[in-house]
Design a protein around this motif. Structure first.
Motif, short mmCIF file in Angstrom:
data_model
loop_
_atom_site.label_atom_id
_atom_site.label_comp_id
_atom_site.label_asym_id
_atom_site.label_seq_id
_atom_site.Cartn_x
_atom_site.Cartn_y
_atom_site.Cartn_z
N ARG A 18 5.79 -3.07 15.03
CA ARG A 18 7.25 -2.55 14.87
C ARG A 18 7.74 -2.07 13.68
O ARG A 18 8.28 -1.00 13.55
CB ARG A 18 7.69 -2.24 15.80
N ALA A 19 8.21 -3.52 12.94
CA ALA A 19 8.53 -2.76 11.75
C ALA A 19 8.39 -1.82 10.83
O ALA A 19 8.03 -0.92 10.14
CB ALA A 19 8.54 -4.47 11.05
N LEU A 20 6.90 -2.05 11.11
CA LEU A 20 5.98 -1.36 9.96
C LEU A 20 5.51 0.36 10.09
O LEU A 20 5.50 0.59 9.58
CB LEU A 20 4.50 -1.98 9.71
N ARG A 21 5.52 0.31 11.67
CA ARG A 21 5.81 1.58 11.58
C ARG A 21 6.65 2.13 11.62
O ARG A 21 6.97 3.45 10.78
CB ARG A 21 5.94 1.52 13.40
N ALA A 22 8.20 1.41 12.26
CA ALA A 22 9.61 2.23 11.04
C ALA A 22 10.02 2.06 9.73
O ALA A 22 9.96 3.31 9.34
CB ALA A 22 10.52 1.01 11.71
N ALA A 23 8.54 1.54 9.34
CA ALA A 23 8.80 1.54 7.50
C ALA A 23 7.85 2.83 7.18
O ALA A 23 8.14 3.77 6.81
CB ALA A 23 8.38 0.54 7.42
N LEU A 24 7.18 3.19 8.48
CA LEU A 24 5.94 3.96 8.06
C LEU A 24 6.60 5.62 8.25
O LEU A 24 6.20 6.47 7.45
CB LEU A 24 4.78 3.63 8.61
N PRO A 66 -3.57 11.23 5.82
CA PRO A 66 -3.52 9.25 5.91
C PRO A 66 -2.67 8.72 6.56
O PRO A 66 -2.90 7.85 7.50
CB PRO A 66 -4.29 8.90 4.63
N LEU A 67 -1.41 9.13 6.07
CA LEU A 67 -0.56 8.43 6.60
C LEU A 67 -0.09 8.54 8.00
O LEU A 67 0.39 7.74 8.76
CB LEU A 67 0.96 8.78 5.53
N SER A 68 -0.15 9.39 8.94
CA SER A 68 0.23 9.88 10.16
C SER A 68 -0.91 9.41 10.58
O SER A 68 -0.62 8.86 11.75
CB SER A 68 -0.62 11.57 10.08
N ARG A 69 -2.40 9.38 10.31
CA ARG A 69 -3.52 8.30 11.12
C ARG A 69 -3.26 7.20 11.15
O ARG A 69 -3.52 6.64 11.93
CB ARG A 69 -4.90 8.68 10.61
N ILE A 72 -0.31 7.00 13.89
CA ILE A 72 -0.94 7.01 15.39
C ILE A 72 -1.78 4.91 15.51
O ILE A 72 -2.15 4.90 16.41
CB ILE A 72 -1.97 8.35 15.57
N GLU A 73 -3.08 4.79 14.64
CA GLU A 73 -3.27 3.97 14.56
C GLU A 73 -2.33 2.28 15.24
O GLU A 73 -2.51 1.86 16.16
CB GLU A 73 -4.12 2.69 13.53
N ILE A 74 -1.16 1.75 14.77
CA ILE A 74 0.30 1.98 14.95
C ILE A 74 0.31 1.33 15.73
O ILE A 74 0.76 0.43 17.04
CB ILE A 74 1.03 1.07 14.01
N ASP A 75 0.71 2.94 16.59
CA ASP A 75 1.01 3.17 17.94
C ASP A 75 -0.23 2.61 19.05
O ASP A 75 0.29 2.38 20.12
CB ASP A 75 0.80 4.81 18.51
N GLU A 76 -0.89 3.23 18.63
CA GLU A 76 -2.45 2.73 20.21
C GLU A 76 -2.21 1.19 19.32
O GLU A 76 -2.38 -0.03 20.86
CB GLU A 76 -3.48 3.00 19.51
N ARG A 89 -3.66 -8.37 9.56
CA ARG A 89 -4.41 -8.34 8.51
C ARG A 89 -4.55 -6.83 8.04
O ARG A 89 -4.06 -6.64 7.08
CB ARG A 89 -5.21 -9.58 8.86
N ALA A 90 -4.69 -6.16 9.23
CA ALA A 90 -6.02 -5.48 8.79
C ALA A 90 -5.43 -3.92 8.65
O ALA A 90 -5.26 -3.22 7.75
CB ALA A 90 -7.10 -4.82 10.29
N VAL A 91 -3.73 -4.01 10.08
CA VAL A 91 -3.02 -2.68 9.93
C VAL A 91 -2.65 -3.39 8.01
O VAL A 91 -2.19 -1.99 7.71
CB VAL A 91 -2.19 -2.59 10.71
#
Length: 139
Positions: A18-24, A66-69, A72-76, A89-91
């Motif tokens: 969630r923190a990564l998603r927020a930062a992105l 690429p940033l938008s994708r 979306i991957e993190i949302d999924e 690790r992959a994210v």
């Protein structure tokens, strides 16, 4: 039944994602704001309702795909019932790659320019790098 340690790790991973998603999202917003100003200097003012369509369809904004994708991957991933070390690790690695020297040239060039042009992008980048480090420690 999962033990408390497992549940705590799951919540740590979920919080990290969630923190990564927020930062992105913050970086994405800063980049959109900067690029909107540039776009409107070139093509004139764009009404808010039309701007979303322009961002999704106009080649001028394709470099942000690429940033938008990644968002979306993190949302999924956040929709999944469990989060694993390998996924975290992959994210984190995908995010580091996107914002590092080995990213797609179109993204890297425009992003580096944005870092030079806009203090908001610099702040968002710093926060993003901090969150990546934290997520990597969880994994």
């Amino acid at each position: 039944m999962p033990n408390e340690q497992f549940l705590a790790r799951q919540e740590d991973r979920r919080s990290g994602l969630r923190a990564l998603r927020a930062a992105l999202l913050k970086a994405h917003k800063e980049l959109i704001t900067l690029n909107r100003a540039e776009y409107e200097r070139l093509y004139g003012p764009v009404p808010a309702g039309l701007f979303v369509q322009i961002v999704t369809e106009e080649p001028y904004f394709r470099w942000l795909d690429p940033l938008s994708r990644l968002i979306i991957e993190i949302d999924e991933e956040l929709e999944a019932p469990e989060h694993h070390d390998q996924t975290c690790r992959a994210v984190a690695a995908a995010t580091e790659k996107l914002f590092g020297p080995q990213s797609e040239p179109a993204f890297r060039e425009r992003y580096q320019q944005a870092l030079q042009d806009e203090s908001g992008v610099i702040v968002a980048h710093g926060q993003l790098m901090k969150v990546i480090g934290q997520l990597k420690q969880l994994a």
